[in-house]
Design a protein around this motif. Structure first.
Motif, PDB file in Angstrom:
ATOM      1  N   PHE A  92       0.818  -1.210   0.000  1.00 36.31           N
ATOM      2  CA  PHE A  92       0.000   0.000   0.000  1.00 36.31           C
ATOM      3  C   PHE A  92       0.854   1.263   0.000  1.00 36.31           C
ATOM      4  O   PHE A  92       0.430   2.318  -0.471  1.00 36.31           O
ATOM      5  N   TYR A  93       2.096   1.175   0.515  1.00 32.81           N
ATOM      6  CA  TYR A  93       2.940   2.358   0.706  1.00 32.81           C
ATOM      7  C   TYR A  93       4.063   2.476  -0.319  1.00 32.81           C
ATOM      8  O   TYR A  93       4.773   3.489  -0.355  1.00 32.81           O
ATOM      9  N   LYS A  94       4.233   1.448  -1.169  1.00 35.73           N
ATOM     10  CA  LYS A  94       5.414   1.429  -2.035  1.00 35.73           C
ATOM     11  C   LYS A  94       5.419   2.541  -3.076  1.00 35.73           C
ATOM     12  O   LYS A  94       6.473   3.093  -3.401  1.00 35.73           O
ATOM     13  N   ASP A  95       4.245   2.930  -3.609  1.00 36.94           N
ATOM     14  CA  ASP A  95       4.215   3.976  -4.629  1.00 36.94           C
ATOM     15  C   ASP A  95       4.725   5.298  -4.077  1.00 36.94           C
ATOM     16  O   ASP A  95       5.553   5.974  -4.712  1.00 36.94           O
ATOM     17  N   ALA A  96       4.245   5.666  -2.900  1.00 32.99           N
ATOM     18  CA  ALA A  96       4.677   6.926  -2.292  1.00 32.99           C
ATOM     19  C   ALA A  96       6.156   6.886  -1.936  1.00 32.99           C
ATOM     20  O   ALA A  96       6.878   7.871  -2.115  1.00 32.99           O
ATOM     21  N   PHE A  97       6.621   5.730  -1.449  1.00 25.91           N
ATOM     22  CA  PHE A  97       8.026   5.632  -1.060  1.00 25.91           C
ATOM     23  C   PHE A  97       8.945   5.693  -2.281  1.00 25.91           C
ATOM     24  O   PHE A  97       9.942   6.426  -2.284  1.00 25.91           O
ATOM     25  N   TYR A  98       8.617   4.949  -3.324  1.00 19.38           N
ATOM     26  CA  TYR A  98       9.474   4.968  -4.505  1.00 19.38           C
ATOM     27  C   TYR A  98       9.407   6.312  -5.227  1.00 19.38           C
ATOM     28  O   TYR A  98      10.376   6.737  -5.852  1.00 19.38           O
ATOM     29  N   ASP A  99       8.288   6.992  -5.109  1.00 17.98           N
ATOM     30  CA  ASP A  99       8.189   8.342  -5.659  1.00 17.98           C
ATOM     31  C   ASP A  99       9.166   9.264  -4.932  1.00 17.98           C
ATOM     32  O   ASP A  99       9.878  10.061  -5.561  1.00 17.98           O
ATOM     33  N   TYR A 100       9.215   9.156  -3.591  1.00 15.48           N
ATOM     34  CA  TYR A 100      10.180   9.940  -2.805  1.00 15.48           C
ATOM     35  C   TYR A 100      11.602   9.572  -3.207  1.00 15.48           C
ATOM     36  O   TYR A 100      12.470  10.440  -3.391  1.00 15.48           O
ATOM     37  N   LEU A 101      11.852   8.274  -3.368  1.00 17.31           N
ATOM     38  CA  LEU A 101      13.196   7.797  -3.705  1.00 17.31           C
ATOM     39  C   LEU A 101      13.643   8.339  -5.062  1.00 17.31           C
ATOM     40  O   LEU A 101      14.774   8.838  -5.206  1.00 17.31           O
ATOM     41  N   LEU A 102      12.777   8.273  -6.049  1.00 21.32           N
ATOM     42  CA  LEU A 102      13.126   8.743  -7.394  1.00 21.32           C
ATOM     43  C   LEU A 102      13.377  10.248  -7.427  1.00 21.32           C
ATOM     44  O   LEU A 102      14.283  10.726  -8.104  1.00 21.32           O
ATOM     45  N   LYS A 103      12.584  10.993  -6.674  1.00 18.24           N
ATOM     46  CA  LYS A 103      12.753  12.446  -6.645  1.00 18.24           C
ATOM     47  C   LYS A 103      14.086  12.854  -6.037  1.00 18.24           C
ATOM     48  O   LYS A 103      14.599  13.946  -6.296  1.00 18.24           O
ATOM     49  N   ASN A 104      14.647  11.982  -5.213  1.00 14.07           N
ATOM     50  CA  ASN A 104      15.889  12.315  -4.518  1.00 14.07           C
ATOM     51  C   ASN A 104      17.090  11.509  -5.021  1.00 14.07           C
ATOM     52  O   ASN A 104      18.129  11.465  -4.360  1.00 14.07           O
ATOM     53  N   THR A 105      16.917  10.880  -6.174  1.00  6.84           N
ATOM     54  CA  THR A 105      18.016  10.135  -6.778  1.00  6.84           C
ATOM     55  C   THR A 105      18.678  10.974  -7.864  1.00  6.84           C
ATOM     56  O   THR A 105      17.999  11.522  -8.739  1.00  6.84           O
ATOM     57  N   ILE A 106      20.016  11.095  -7.788  1.00  2.96           N
ATOM     58  CA  ILE A 106      20.745  11.839  -8.825  1.00  2.96           C
ATOM     59  C   ILE A 106      20.832  10.972 -10.065  1.00  2.96           C
ATOM     60  O   ILE A 106      21.294   9.819 -10.016  1.00  2.96           O
ATOM     61  N   LYS A 107      20.384  11.521 -11.158  1.00  3.09           N
ATOM     62  CA  LYS A 107      20.335  10.752 -12.407  1.00  3.09           C
ATOM     63  C   LYS A 107      21.440  11.200 -13.345  1.00  3.09           C
ATOM     64  O   LYS A 107      21.859  12.354 -13.364  1.00  3.09           O
ATOM     65  N   THR A 108      21.880  10.303 -14.171  1.00  2.00           N
ATOM     66  CA  THR A 108      22.891  10.612 -15.184  1.00  2.00           C
ATOM     67  C   THR A 108      22.235  10.723 -16.557  1.00  2.00           C
ATOM     68  O   THR A 108      21.261  10.033 -16.857  1.00  2.00           O
ATOM     69  N   GLY A 109      22.785  11.587 -17.366  1.00  2.00           N
ATOM     70  CA  GLY A 109      22.265  11.737 -18.717  1.00  2.00           C
ATOM     71  C   GLY A 109      23.031  10.886 -19.732  1.00  2.00           C
ATOM     72  O   GLY A 109      22.727  10.873 -20.921  1.00  2.00           O
ATOM     73  N   ARG A 110      24.045  10.156 -19.220  1.00  2.00           N
ATOM     74  CA  ARG A 110      24.856   9.330 -20.126  1.00  2.00           C
ATOM     75  C   ARG A 110      24.184   8.016 -20.455  1.00  2.00           C
ATOM     76  O   ARG A 110      23.432   7.488 -19.648  1.00  2.00           O
ATOM     77  N   ASN A 111      24.469   7.496 -21.594  1.00  2.00           N
ATOM     78  CA  ASN A 111      23.971   6.166 -21.959  1.00  2.00           C
ATOM     79  C   ASN A 111      24.870   5.098 -21.374  1.00  2.00           C
ATOM     80  O   ASN A 111      26.111   5.227 -21.397  1.00  2.00           O
ATOM     81  N   ASN A 112      24.275   4.057 -20.826  1.00  2.00           N
ATOM     82  CA  ASN A 112      25.070   2.951 -20.246  1.00  2.00           C
ATOM     83  C   ASN A 112      25.533   2.014 -21.343  1.00  2.00           C
ATOM     84  O   ASN A 112      24.827   1.816 -22.314  1.00  2.00           O
TER      85      ASN A 112
END
Length: 244
Positions: free
Chosen positions: A224-244
């Motif tokens: 029940f809580y995973k959507d809100a938690f992963y939304d918080y996690l994604l908002k605070n994750t530094i993302k790279t613009g490079r292709n892997n």
């Protein structure tokens, strides 16, 4: 600093219970108790303002709602203590600060007072806005001060909750819902399971559906809580613009 309280209720048993609850909170002191609302009105009209008034609504000769209009300017905080929900709108109209339905537990009483103290301009400071008190299960009148920034997690266990801090574990007779009302005042906590609220500041690692906290705590992320938690996690994750 002590906060002066007046209790007004035509039922002596109710007066006794509220007085007992007040005496268990170190910051509060009972200045006077009344079972006669007319006498209370006369005394308060001539007396100095007080910090808290706890008042019943259904009383003889003059109701709590009528009395509140006469003495509202004499108290900083007005709390109605009543067995009836039907007066909630009227209580709002006379600017009541809290509405406690009888019979209420000490836990609910303490949470209401805690919130009012922190909402009170007279007592709002940089320090006390970051802490709260709970009554422990160990002794009848033992209270513990807890700082928000030291709380790692809160767990619901049967009829009580366990608060995990950086220094100790504290048991108290509250529900997760009751204490969540206090923790919702800060953005540092998130509920990730029906039995757990955790501090975002102490998340060490997220592996699949488990969150790792200090002291080797592994908390499952509830469906029940995973959507809100992963939304918080994604908002605070530094993302790279490079292709892997």
């Amino acid at each position: 600093m002590l906060y002066k309280c007046i209790v007004i209720d035509d039922e002596p048993d109710s007066v006794e219970i509220i007085n007992d609850y007040i005496q268990q909170i170190p910051e509060l002191v009972v200045l006077q108790s009344y079972i006669d609302p007319v006498k209370a009105m006369a005394d308060m009209a001539q007396g100095d303002p007080v910090d808290f008034v706890f008042m019943d609504i259904d009383m003889p000769r003059i109701s709590g709602l009528e009395l509140s209009r006469a003495i509202r300017s004499k108290t900083n905080k007005l709390i109605f203590t009543t067995a009836h929900t039907k007066y909630a709108f009227e209580a709002f109209e006379v600017e009541a600060d809290a509405y406690l339905l009888k019979p209420f537990t000490f836990a609910k009483f303490a949470l209401a007072i805690n919130k009012l103290l922190n909402d009170n301009p007279r007592v709002r400071t940089e320090d006390n806005s970051k802490e709260f008190y709970v009554k422990t299960t160990e002794e009848r009148n033992r209270f513990v001060r807890i700082k928000f920034d030291e709380v790692i997690a809160i767990e619901s266990v049967k009829n009580y909750i366990k608060i995990y801090t950086t220094t100790e574990e504290i048991m108290t007779y509250l529900t997760l819902k009751e204490i969540k009302e206090r923790f919702d005042e800060t953005d540092d906590f998130i509920q990730i399971h029906r039995s757990f609220i955790i501090s975002k500041n102490y998340i060490e690692k997220v592996e699949g559906s488990l969150v790792k906290l200090p002291k080797n705590m592994l908390i499952p992320i509830g469906t029940f809580y995973k959507d809100a938690f992963y939304d918080y996690l994604l908002k605070n994750t530094i993302k790279t613009g490079r292709n892997n």
